[in-house]
Each structure stands twice: as structure tokens, then as C-alpha cells.
Scaffold this active site. Structure first.
Site, PDB file in Angstrom:
ATOM      1  N   SER A 288       0.851  -1.191   0.000  1.00  0.00           N
ATOM      2  CA  SER A 288       0.000   0.000   0.000  1.00  0.00           C
ATOM      3  C   SER A 288       0.882   1.233   0.000  1.00  0.00           C
ATOM      4  CB  SER A 288      -0.890   0.006   1.254  1.00  0.00           C
ATOM      5  OG  SER A 288      -1.566   1.248   1.398  1.00  0.00           O
TER       6      SER A 288
ATOM      7  N   TYR B 220      -1.788   0.690  10.576  1.00  0.00           N
ATOM      8  CA  TYR B 220      -1.736   0.219   9.188  1.00  0.00           C
ATOM      9  C   TYR B 220      -0.440   0.669   8.531  1.00  0.00           C
ATOM     10  CZ  TYR B 220      -3.493  -0.914   4.512  1.00  0.00           C
ATOM     11  OH  TYR B 220      -3.667  -1.452   3.252  1.00  0.00           O
TER      12      TYR B 220
END
Length: 260
Positions: A138, A151
Site C-alpha cells: 500500500s 496500518y
């Protein structure tokens, strides 16, 4: 001609499901892996893919997956899509349970898969010339943002794992590819992150001119796998045109600036 077989995780929805569909349409044999057997059964009936239900955070389940893959045929490619985010709290107020899950799902699950499948990938590379690994990380691995601490940390750790793996496999005919998407509008990512709040999840994408969709990422993964074996896409960062950076997102129609 060798028909190559790919193992695609996170296959019950989103990017993983789209990747299964794209690869099957291109003639690959595909084993879709995810936890939800009912979603996998539907995917199998629609695409002809094989499926295995597996919780990648469970070491015994991953060992059983590896044994099943070894029993049923060669593995030419691993596409690790499974993972995800939980929560948007600050570091101070973050849930340890959410952080633990993110590390287990994004980092430790990836390590388990690599450790389990590398012998099979080496065997396929020796027989057929090369093998592939693709990891969907990501842009959260590249840039910090408030509320993203858990995250950010998990995806940064996964991205570092990929970079180390590429160096450890130096000299072997096994490609190591990292794909780092920005905003992708899928049915479940934001929903899961926001605790099932459908209104809040949809508001993440409100007004954004054409976020990426799962098919965009799947097509890139397919290109990486089908490219000549001399070509390794070390890292591809992809974002929607409306997202110039992690924190810089245009909402509303894109338009050309004028001097007026």
C-alpha cells in the site's frame, strides 16, 4: 506450452477476487485462497478456479494449505493480496487488538506463505525456467498519516519484508514484485476498517473523481506475471489521478486550471 498455476490470496473479494478472474481469463490455472468458503465456492463456479479455505493468521492452516498445493500440482506464482486495516484511531488511543490483527494479517501471514511456498516455487522454477511472487502492499507503507499508525506500521513492515526477500533470492530465477496501490474503491476495505459502518465507509470515496478499482490493480498484477522473465517490477506505486499524494486528494471534477 506450460500452463502456469498461481496461488492468489484474499480471493473472496476486492483485488484478490479480481486477480483470480483476470488470470483465469488469460489462461492461468488459479488457486484462490481466503477464509470464506461460500465466497470461494461462488468464485470457483464462475471462473473455474480451484479454491482452498484458509486463515493465513493460523500456522496450522497455512501448513495444511501448503500440503494441499503440493499434492495438487506445481506452484509457479504466489500473489499475496490478503491483509487489511482496522481502525483509524490515534496511536495514543489505538486498539492493541486491532494493531495485533494488522501485524498478523499483513506481515506474519506473508512470512508464513513465503516460508511454506518457496520450496514449491523453486521446484517450478527449476522445471519451467522461473517463478514469481507478487505482494500487494500500500502507499500507506510509504507515507504516514494521522489515524494510520497501525496500518502504516504493518504495511511498512510487509514492504520491508518484500525488499529483503528480493535480496535473499538474488541469483535465483524467482521474481519478487511489490505493488503499492493508493485509494482503491472496493466493497470491503473501508467497511472493514471502519467497523462495518457502511455510511462512513462510502464517505471515504465521496466526490473523488474515479478512484482506482480492483480490476486496475489486477491488470497490473497480470502484466507483472506475464512480462518476459527478464523483467522484474521491483515496486509499482499506483494511485488514482485524483490522488497526487497520500494526503492530497481532489474531490469533485478534475479540471484544467486557467489564468481567468
Amino acid at each position: 506450452m506450460v500452463i502456469r498455476r498461481a496461488v492468489v490470496t484474499g480471493a473472496s473479494s476486492g483485488i484478490g477476487e479480481a486477480t483470480v478472474r483476470v488470470l483465469r481469463a488469460q489462461g492461468w490455472e488459479v488457486v484462490g485462497v481466503a477464509r470464506r468458503q461460500n465466497r470461494l465456492a461462488q468464485l470457483a463456479s464462475e471462473t473455474g478456479a480451484s479454491t482452498v479455505a484458509c486463515d493465513l493468521t493460523d500456522s496450522d492452516a497455512v501448513a495444511a494449505l501448503v500440503a494441499e498445493l503440493e499434492r495438487t500440482g506445481p506452484v509457479h506464482a504466489l500473489v499475496q493480496v490478503a491483509g487489511g486495516a482496522r481502525g483509524t484511531d490515534s496511536i495514543e488511543q489505538g486498539s492493541i487488538d486491532d494493531w495485533q490483527w494488522m501485524y498478523d494479517a499483513n506481515v506474519l501471514a506473508t512470512q508464513r506463505l513465503v516460508a511454506g511456498l518457496l520450496p514449491l516455487l523453486r521446484r517450478a522454477a527449476a522445471a519451467d525456467g522461473h517463478a514469481d511472487t507478487v505482494f500487494v502492499t500500500s502507499t500507506a507503507a510509504q507515507a504516514a498519516y494521522p489515524g494510520g499508525g497501525g496500518y502504516n506500521a504493518a504495511k511498512a513492515a510487509e514492504a520491508m519484508l518484500v525488499k529483503v526477500l528480493r535480496q535473499e533470492l538474488h541469483g535465483e530465477p524467482i521474481r519478487v514484485v511489490e505493488v503499492a496501490p493508493g485509494m482503491v474503491h472496493t466493497e470491503e476495505f473501508a467497511l472493514n476498517r471502519l467497523g462495518g459502518d457502511a455510511v462512513a465507509a462510502e464517505s471515504v470515496y465521496d466526490g473523488v473523481a474515479e478512484p482506482l478499482i480492483a480490476d486496475d490493480v489486477a491488470e497490473l498484477i497480470a502484466y507483472a506475471l506475464n512480462a518476459p522473465r527478464r523483467v522484474n517490477l521491483d515496486l509499482v506505486t499506483m494511485r488514482p489521478l485524483a490522488q497526487a499524494a497520500q494526503h492530497l486528494l481532489a474531490r469533485g471534477a478534475l479540471h484544467v486550471r486557467t489564468d481567468d
